[in-house]
Design a protein around this motif. Sequence first.
Motif, PDB file in Angstrom:
ATOM      1  N   VAL A 141       9.462 -15.754  -9.031  1.00  0.00           N
ATOM      2  CA  VAL A 141      10.769 -15.679  -8.388  1.00  0.00           C
ATOM      3  C   VAL A 141      10.590 -15.024  -7.034  1.00  0.00           C
ATOM      4  O   VAL A 141      10.097 -13.905  -6.975  1.00  0.00           O
ATOM      5  N   PRO A 142      10.923 -15.673  -5.953  1.00  0.00           N
ATOM      6  CA  PRO A 142      11.464 -17.043  -5.887  1.00  0.00           C
ATOM      7  C   PRO A 142      10.362 -18.060  -6.179  1.00  0.00           C
ATOM      8  O   PRO A 142       9.194 -17.788  -5.961  1.00  0.00           O
ATOM      9  N   ASN A 143      10.783 -19.212  -6.624  1.00  0.00           N
ATOM     10  CA  ASN A 143       9.804 -20.238  -6.963  1.00  0.00           C
ATOM     11  C   ASN A 143       9.424 -21.008  -5.702  1.00  0.00           C
ATOM     12  O   ASN A 143       9.612 -22.207  -5.590  1.00  0.00           O
ATOM     13  N   VAL A 144       8.918 -20.266  -4.751  1.00  0.00           N
ATOM     14  CA  VAL A 144       8.500 -20.856  -3.478  1.00  0.00           C
ATOM     15  C   VAL A 144       7.056 -20.454  -3.256  1.00  0.00           C
ATOM     16  O   VAL A 144       6.749 -19.266  -3.276  1.00  0.00           O
ATOM     17  N   PRO A 145       6.174 -21.399  -3.082  1.00  0.00           N
ATOM     18  CA  PRO A 145       4.771 -21.021  -2.902  1.00  0.00           C
ATOM     19  C   PRO A 145       4.505 -20.361  -1.554  1.00  0.00           C
ATOM     20  O   PRO A 145       5.357 -20.417  -0.647  1.00  0.00           O
ATOM     21  N   VAL A 146       3.358 -19.708  -1.456  1.00  0.00           N
ATOM     22  CA  VAL A 146       2.893 -19.213  -0.165  1.00  0.00           C
ATOM     23  C   VAL A 146       1.535 -19.844   0.085  1.00  0.00           C
ATOM     24  O   VAL A 146       0.849 -20.245  -0.850  1.00  0.00           O
ATOM     25  N   ILE A 147       1.175 -19.895   1.356  1.00  0.00           N
ATOM     26  CA  ILE A 147      -0.174 -20.369   1.671  1.00  0.00           C
ATOM     27  C   ILE A 147      -1.039 -19.147   1.952  1.00  0.00           C
ATOM     28  O   ILE A 147      -0.682 -18.294   2.762  1.00  0.00           O
ATOM     29  N   ASP A 148      -2.140 -19.064   1.227  1.00  0.00           N
ATOM     30  CA  ASP A 148      -3.100 -17.992   1.420  1.00  0.00           C
ATOM     31  C   ASP A 148      -3.928 -18.361   2.659  1.00  0.00           C
ATOM     32  O   ASP A 148      -4.808 -19.219   2.610  1.00  0.00           O
ATOM     33  N   ALA A 149      -3.588 -17.706   3.782  1.00  0.00           N
ATOM     34  CA  ALA A 149      -4.156 -18.118   5.067  1.00  0.00           C
ATOM     35  C   ALA A 149      -5.672 -18.004   5.096  1.00  0.00           C
ATOM     36  O   ALA A 149      -6.352 -18.772   5.766  1.00  0.00           O
ATOM     37  N   ASP A 150      -6.210 -17.039   4.346  1.00  0.00           N
ATOM     38  CA  ASP A 150      -7.659 -16.854   4.371  1.00  0.00           C
ATOM     39  C   ASP A 150      -8.398 -18.046   3.777  1.00  0.00           C
ATOM     40  O   ASP A 150      -9.518 -18.349   4.156  1.00  0.00           O
ATOM     41  N   HIS A 151      -7.788 -18.680   2.790  1.00  0.00           N
ATOM     42  CA  HIS A 151      -8.491 -19.754   2.095  1.00  0.00           C
ATOM     43  C   HIS A 151      -8.006 -21.153   2.464  1.00  0.00           C
ATOM     44  O   HIS A 151      -8.626 -22.137   2.098  1.00  0.00           O
ATOM     45  N   CYS A 152      -6.876 -21.231   3.147  1.00  0.00           N
ATOM     46  CA  CYS A 152      -6.334 -22.537   3.531  1.00  0.00           C
ATOM     47  C   CYS A 152      -7.255 -23.191   4.556  1.00  0.00           C
ATOM     48  O   CYS A 152      -7.742 -22.547   5.476  1.00  0.00           O
ATOM     49  N   ARG A 153      -7.485 -24.481   4.387  1.00  0.00           N
ATOM     50  CA  ARG A 153      -8.393 -25.170   5.320  1.00  0.00           C
ATOM     51  C   ARG A 153      -7.813 -25.216   6.728  1.00  0.00           C
ATOM     52  O   ARG A 153      -8.550 -25.135   7.704  1.00  0.00           O
TER      53      ARG A 153
ATOM     54  N   ILE B 198      12.131  -0.362  -2.676  1.00  0.00           N
ATOM     55  CA  ILE B 198      10.782  -0.780  -2.275  1.00  0.00           C
ATOM     56  C   ILE B 198       9.960  -1.031  -3.525  1.00  0.00           C
ATOM     57  O   ILE B 198       9.676  -0.114  -4.294  1.00  0.00           O
ATOM     58  N   GLY B 199       9.602  -2.278  -3.764  1.00  0.00           N
ATOM     59  CA  GLY B 199       8.816  -2.634  -4.939  1.00  0.00           C
ATOM     60  C   GLY B 199       9.647  -3.450  -5.914  1.00  0.00           C
ATOM     61  O   GLY B 199      10.731  -3.026  -6.305  1.00  0.00           O
ATOM     62  N   GLY B 200       9.119  -4.599  -6.294  1.00  0.00           N
ATOM     63  CA  GLY B 200       9.881  -5.508  -7.142  1.00  0.00           C
ATOM     64  C   GLY B 200       9.315  -5.673  -8.535  1.00  0.00           C
ATOM     65  O   GLY B 200       9.398  -6.734  -9.128  1.00  0.00           O
TER      66      GLY B 200
ATOM     67  N   MET C  96      14.501 -11.375 -13.767  1.00  0.00           N
ATOM     68  CA  MET C  96      14.036 -11.822 -12.451  1.00  0.00           C
ATOM     69  C   MET C  96      15.039 -12.800 -11.852  1.00  0.00           C
ATOM     70  O   MET C  96      15.359 -12.746 -10.665  1.00  0.00           O
ATOM     71  N   VAL C  97      15.537 -13.669 -12.702  1.00  0.00           N
ATOM     72  CA  VAL C  97      16.516 -14.638 -12.221  1.00  0.00           C
ATOM     73  C   VAL C  97      17.804 -13.920 -11.812  1.00  0.00           C
ATOM     74  O   VAL C  97      18.417 -14.232 -10.781  1.00  0.00           O
ATOM     75  N   ASP C  98      18.201 -12.918 -12.617  1.00  0.00           N
ATOM     76  CA  ASP C  98      19.390 -12.123 -12.265  1.00  0.00           C
ATOM     77  C   ASP C  98      19.252 -11.532 -10.867  1.00  0.00           C
ATOM     78  O   ASP C  98      20.189 -11.556 -10.072  1.00  0.00           O
ATOM     79  N   VAL C  99      18.078 -10.989 -10.606  1.00  0.00           N
ATOM     80  CA  VAL C  99      17.846 -10.375  -9.302  1.00  0.00           C
ATOM     81  C   VAL C  99      18.009 -11.412  -8.205  1.00  0.00           C
ATOM     82  O   VAL C  99      18.664 -11.182  -7.189  1.00  0.00           O
ATOM     83  N   LEU C 100      17.421 -12.592  -8.442  1.00  0.00           N
ATOM     84  CA  LEU C 100      17.462 -13.645  -7.428  1.00  0.00           C
ATOM     85  C   LEU C 100      18.892 -14.089  -7.164  1.00  0.00           C
ATOM     86  O   LEU C 100      19.295 -14.342  -6.038  1.00  0.00           O
ATOM     87  N   GLN C 101      19.676 -14.180  -8.262  1.00  0.00           N
ATOM     88  CA  GLN C 101      20.992 -14.781  -8.118  1.00  0.00           C
ATOM     89  C   GLN C 101      22.102 -13.778  -7.850  1.00  0.00           C
ATOM     90  O   GLN C 101      23.223 -14.159  -7.571  1.00  0.00           O
ATOM     91  N   HIS C 102      21.786 -12.499  -7.957  1.00  0.00           N
ATOM     92  CA  HIS C 102      22.842 -11.503  -7.781  1.00  0.00           C
ATOM     93  C   HIS C 102      23.376 -11.545  -6.358  1.00  0.00           C
ATOM     94  O   HIS C 102      22.603 -11.442  -5.402  1.00  0.00           O
ATOM     95  N   PRO C 103      24.673 -11.697  -6.193  1.00  0.00           N
ATOM     96  CA  PRO C 103      25.210 -11.806  -4.831  1.00  0.00           C
ATOM     97  C   PRO C 103      24.998 -10.526  -4.024  1.00  0.00           C
ATOM     98  O   PRO C 103      24.966 -10.572  -2.792  1.00  0.00           O
ATOM     99  N   GLY C 104      24.813  -9.404  -4.714  1.00  0.00           N
ATOM    100  CA  GLY C 104      24.656  -8.136  -3.995  1.00  0.00           C
ATOM    101  C   GLY C 104      23.216  -7.835  -3.607  1.00  0.00           C
ATOM    102  O   GLY C 104      22.952  -6.836  -2.956  1.00  0.00           O
TER     103      GLY C 104
ATOM    104  N   ILE D 207       8.535 -11.411  -7.359  1.00  0.00           N
ATOM    105  CA  ILE D 207       8.843 -10.161  -8.033  1.00  0.00           C
ATOM    106  C   ILE D 207       8.299 -10.243  -9.462  1.00  0.00           C
ATOM    107  O   ILE D 207       7.851 -11.297  -9.908  1.00  0.00           O
ATOM    108  N   GLY D 208       8.355  -9.154 -10.166  1.00  0.00           N
ATOM    109  CA  GLY D 208       7.864  -9.157 -11.555  1.00  0.00           C
ATOM    110  C   GLY D 208       6.848  -8.072 -11.819  1.00  0.00           C
ATOM    111  O   GLY D 208       6.807  -7.492 -12.893  1.00  0.00           O
ATOM    112  N   GLY D 209       6.012  -7.804 -10.817  1.00  0.00           N
ATOM    113  CA  GLY D 209       5.045  -6.712 -10.948  1.00  0.00           C
ATOM    114  C   GLY D 209       4.098  -6.866 -12.118  1.00  0.00           C
ATOM    115  O   GLY D 209       3.786  -7.977 -12.546  1.00  0.00           O
TER     116      GLY D 209
END
Lengths: 181, 277, 658, 367, 144
Positions: C285-297, C151-153, C205-213, C180-182
């Motif tokens: 990581v991951p290089n995927v954006p999120v939409i901040d619902a509070d501020h999104c039009r 728990i916690g990245g 961070m990339v290792d974490v993303l790509q680790h098969p386990g 992740i990255g903290g």
Amino acid sequence: MSHNESNPFAAITQLERINQCIQCGTCSGSCPLADLMDHAPRELFALLREGAYEEVLHSNTPWFCVSCYACMVRCPREIPVTDLMYAFKEVIARQGTAPKNHKMPDMYQAFSRSIKDTGKVTESLVMGRYGMKHPLDALKSIPLAVKMQMRGRLELKAQKVADPKSIARLFALTEIPQDKP
Amino acid sequence: MKICFYPGCSFATSAGYRESTEAVCRKLDIELNEIPDWNCCGATVMFGDNKLRATALAARHFALVQPMGFAELVTGCNACYATLRKAARLLAADEELFRKTQAVLHNLGLDLDRIPKIRHLLEVLVEAMPDSTSDKYKTLAVGAYYGCQLTRPDQELDKGNYPQILEHFLSRIGFAVQEHSASTRCCGASHAVIYQNECQGLSQRIIGEIKGKGAQVITTVCPLCQFNLDLAQNQKNGPGLPVTYFTQLAGLALGLAPAELGLNKLLVSADKVLTRP
Amino acid sequence: MTTQNKPRIGVYICHCGMNIAPRVDVEEVARFIQELDHVAVARDYKFMCSNPGQDMIIHDIKELGLNRVVVASCSPRMHEKTFRNAVKTAGLNPYYFQMANIREQVSWVTKDSREATEKAKSLVAAAVGRVFFHQPLDTREVTVAKSVLVIGGGIAGMQAALTSANAGYQVYLVEREPSIGGHMAKFDKTFPTLDCAACIMTPKMVDVLQHPGITLFTWSEVEKVEGFIGNFEVTVKKKPRYVDETKCTGCGTCMQKCPTKKVISEFNEGLSYRTAIYTPFPQAVPNVPVIDADHCRVLGQNKKCGVCAKFCETKAIDFEQKPEFVTLKAGAIITATGFQAFNPTSLEQYGYGRFPEVYTSLEFERLNNATGPTSGKVVMKNGKVPERVAIIHCVGSRDTRHRKYCSRVCCMYSMKFAHLLREKTGAEVWEFYIDIRSPGKLYEEFYNRVQEEGVRFIRGRVAEITDIIDDPGDQGRLTVIAESTLTRRTVRLPVDMVVLSVGLEPAKGSEDIGRLLGLSRDGDGWFNELHAKLAPVATPINGIFLAGCCQGPKDIPDTVAQSMGAAGEAIALLARGKVTTQAEISRIDPDLCSGCKSCIESCTYSAIRFDEARKVAVVNEALCMGCGSCAAACPSSAAGVKHFTDKQVMAEIEALLM
Amino acid sequence: MSVYAMVKEKSLTEAVKTALTRLLSQDLVDAVLVAAKSPYSALPMPTLVAEASAMDGIDPLAPAAPFNAARQAATVSRQATGKRLALVLRPCEIRALIELVKLNQCTLENVVIIGIECLGRMENEVFLNHAAVHADMAAEFQKNTSLQDDITRTCKMCEQFTPTHADIVMSTLGAPENAVLFASGTETGEALLKELGLPTAENPAGSETVTRQLLEKRAACKKEVFAETSEKINSIEKFEQMIATCLNCYNCRQACPVCYCRECVFLTDVFAARPEALLRRAQKRGAVKLPTDTTMFHLTRLSHIAHSCVGCGQCSSVCPSNIPVADIFTTVAAQVQARYDYVPGRDVGEPIPYLMFEEKQKSGESK
Amino acid sequence: MVKSMSDFQPKIIALVCNWCTYTAADLAGTSRLGYPANIRMVRMMCTGMIDPKYILKAFLDGADGVFIGGCHPGDCHYINGNLKFRKRMPGMETIIKQFGFDENRLRLRWIGASEGPEFQHHITDFIQTIQEMGPSPAQGLMVL
């Protein structure tokens, strides 16, 4: 310095709190009159912890404490610095070791005497009594007195409680014998 | 509203504190019940002399208030406020001191059973003053000055370093508030009277800051603060900054005449800045 | 097992060399005990814990037909296991054993020999009275799931995940932020080696993303944890990202096009803005954006916009996304929830929030970071380079009004700042400290290095920071006021910029995580380890371990080391494959149970369920920790803890008062 | 605002019967639990009536209750059956029932509580003696104040004679002769009263005064009993004297509505004394009275239920040795309940004090 | 330390938590921190498992005092067992007091595992308190 003297401040409530002092200097840094003090609070606590009681007994520090409480609200160990300064003064006054050249003890005496006699404080009279010991100060305050007089703010008649004797009795009932002659 | 009032020794000779307090209270229908036969609270002196005596001097008022039927005691002086509160705090915390104090007062024919809540006149006016409806003083920049002992050491009424209660009050009753950083900086208190030269810098720094930030007038909540700041300017050249009591400004806001408020008693005259069309 | 018709008790009084014997008259104790009901034999011996001592017990059980054993010697915390094993070796159930503590509680603390002997008699008699009612108990073995929940990245969680995954176990890493990255991802350099944080962090961070386990859940939170060591059942809530991770290529077009550009950047500590659709930082990581619902039009203001969706070539934007719940099985849990920086607003004398040039250390990290709001240029809000900077130590730390502890890392990072300031701006740097704490490898050396670089160290905690000036030439500057305690002077130092070295406090939300996991927290809010010295990564809850700052303030080297330690504990557990349940757990007699559910309400571990059909409470033996809250709550004594039954305890009390 | 209805018949019991019968005949409930005489005794026992025609023997206003019916009420409402029940209960029975709900012993789902404003009950023998003279004890009790002085000692100190938590409150205080007043206590009760179509009424004017006077009388009595009892048991030796003849019959616990254990711990193996243990005890003190653990029993029972004791007095009524068990229990219970600021039966949502704990120490609790 | 007050040797039962007070007692032993021999300890796994019966049993069997030692609030090995017990204390005090046992004969103290000196202090202090109070009123009774 002897390390075997008994601590004349031992009876002070909360004196043990100074053992928690981390000597950070927040108190002295916050003190408006630290520059006039021979030790400033932090150093005074250090001296006390070392057992340098004579130093503390003769220190001018408590007499320069203006009761602004800035140290007290900032101390990271929540040591009641100002309250301790009051307590130090009480001990020092009773031991009769207040610094001879310091003006505050005389001022305090004049002030306290005024309460004892009349139950109240009348500024002009306190200044007058104080001025007997410090004529130069008294002289300097004359222009001010004139100015106050002009604005109807100089009261030369003593304010009094109805029965000044009762205040005198309060003083008598709370008298603590002097430790040293 | 009725309040139990403790004027303190400096009240009468202050620069219009008494006049303005009485005038404002009259106007607001606040009945000032002065504690009969009050004495000096002991101020910053007595606790350095004798703790029991200092406590008894302050607690004498608690005993006097008791038969008056008030649960609160109001004072307008910071030193009185802090001293009475200190005595109240000590009595609540130290049973032995309480018993001894009780005995002393009993000897004087007074009973001490409970300790009233100690409040500052400012709190009373904060509650009682109506919101301003006039623009008369909207451009008068006031620098609020608390001094030390209103918010320290308790920090109960407001924060110890940068309180806001006075600023909020002033802007609510129709004044422009000039924020500055010296509002709780020490003026030297009684030391400034004796060690004038040594303490001069303290007041100068306060006045310099308030003036530098652009205030036209200072307002205080304590006679000694008023005295020190008012006096400090007369010793230096340059146009002075009038030092008023908050009650005087409250009086102006209520439409009272300056003379009624004792404004003529200030050393640095406020006539110019207060003159409004 | 032999039939236990008539209790035959063997009692052994240990001399413990000279530790018990001279003070307690052991022979007299033995003679006294011999006369008690059901005592078959009472002996005294030099060292009961020695091999001959244990052999004596084993021999007596076999030869004299003993079926209960009492040893009076040291504390059971010392040798209860030893003697239980001896009893077991002889073929008896190990719970047919009771120990009387006549060393720690008698010979070592009682002066008078007579009194000591009497007290010893009483304690041994009580053990005899109690052991009479002992019952045979069994333990069970449970298989351990071969997976770890982290728990916690931050750096702690990442390291724990990597180490565990490298051992071949399945790891689930849950991070509540979009990346992740903290905290470490916010840093520019790290003390004392001045490594570039990004250079050592990004590959991990990339290792974490790509680790098969490792299965990574970002923008997710742990919702529910049930089960017990080896068999935790975890529900993870994946918050809606509004971006389909499987379709997004991380091209960043959506972020360029988003019209909502003035959202305060959390990652840059409020020193810059971001868009409503965002990644916290470029290397996320991951290089995927999120939409901040509070501020999104679209999501927050119900307006027509959808610019991001229009420009997304892979159609990854999905405004309809809902929270998703994933259930996982984990053999062990590693908690790495980290810290948050102390908010110095309440230390009003430092003017944070009042004076623009007063920064917190995290703000300064961003100001100094190449990816930060000023691209790494250390400048004031007016764009000018500061000429003199003060760094204030212990802000919020070592302060009983705020955080009473030393936050451990501030001295070192403050000196790192000093170095960077000197290097980048040439500014005069003043460090105001109470004590310099540099107890780490190469730390003192770093202190010396910074001293040599001309940084001025003033020993004194700053009393106040003000904009009141004494010299008109200092207009616009701040004045730092402190006592220089070594020279006993009041320093009033005009400066251009102030950095408050704020302390560390438990991360927001750690209380909730603690409640989910049943972890206790210390007075400051940090998770309690099982033992400060000997079990620093374990917790009172079996199978849950701690990594990094969630247990207390730590620097990066210590965090990484502790994370590896926590991973090591988890791996050891998983590798063992089985756990043994304890025997001293609660049982509820269904014939006595009135079904009032008092036990269920008092159970901290949710280890009791209600059988609706029979209207009785039933203990889940795997979850029960044996605390006995249920037993105390049950008026009919239907609930009771095995080995601490009413009969056993009351027999002991009765015998003690004989 | 409450809705009031009044039923006047040729007798009080008839008036009650009219109302309760309508509940059944209008299919508003499926069964009514109410005290009823049987052909075998004049003492009314809790009876579950399912047919309107079987209402004949009901006698809920008779000043007798050989049983605190909360236990029986809990038995019939142990779990939801889909059927709707009306429970006609005295205030102490309702309070006990609320405690039992908290302890998961029954459910109030689909249950209508009809509370009786209770003027007290007599000990069984006293009642039977009077009943031998008066055929209609319910009526006689209402008008004959000398009979009202014959209620149990515990009833005489009961201040909670007005039912709480009742959907409908049934009262006679201040009502005209042979009339029973029904008032709604909840929305459910209000709806029911409206559907029943009983003649509506006003709250009788005098009832408040009567209630207040009664309350004052009861309070004074309570104060006296507490003071007297507290003094009588203020040493363990005095307490021993008081319970010297306790047989360990456990009647008190059997009669106690809040002693809900299926089997008392004192009946289990935990307190089964072995001969050698008895001998040891005898040797220690010189002699040991048998049965043992009587003191232990009463003190333990206090520690288990003092907070929930509703003061119904049944424990005293059933004691074959005439030990004033209820005096002891109510006296201690009042202190314990005050300590926890807990009132049994006050609110279903109010948790049993021992099952709640505070992270922070509350003032008044032990250091 | 204890004043010699007649020949009264109080018997005191201590019900203590295995994780804190029992451990503190071990520490007191290891550190040779002596205390009077009047105390008899019963090891519990947690104060939260202490049934009121145990306390009553101890008093009725002639204990002059009952000492409960648990973990400091927040430190309970089982998270909050100590708080559960604390909640029972007022009830127990009320009951024993009504029947003539001074409520101070029952004492609850929090003693952490590392607090050997505190253990010594609390135990010594309790023994002294009981010593001054004199024998339990149940002491002289023949029956019970």
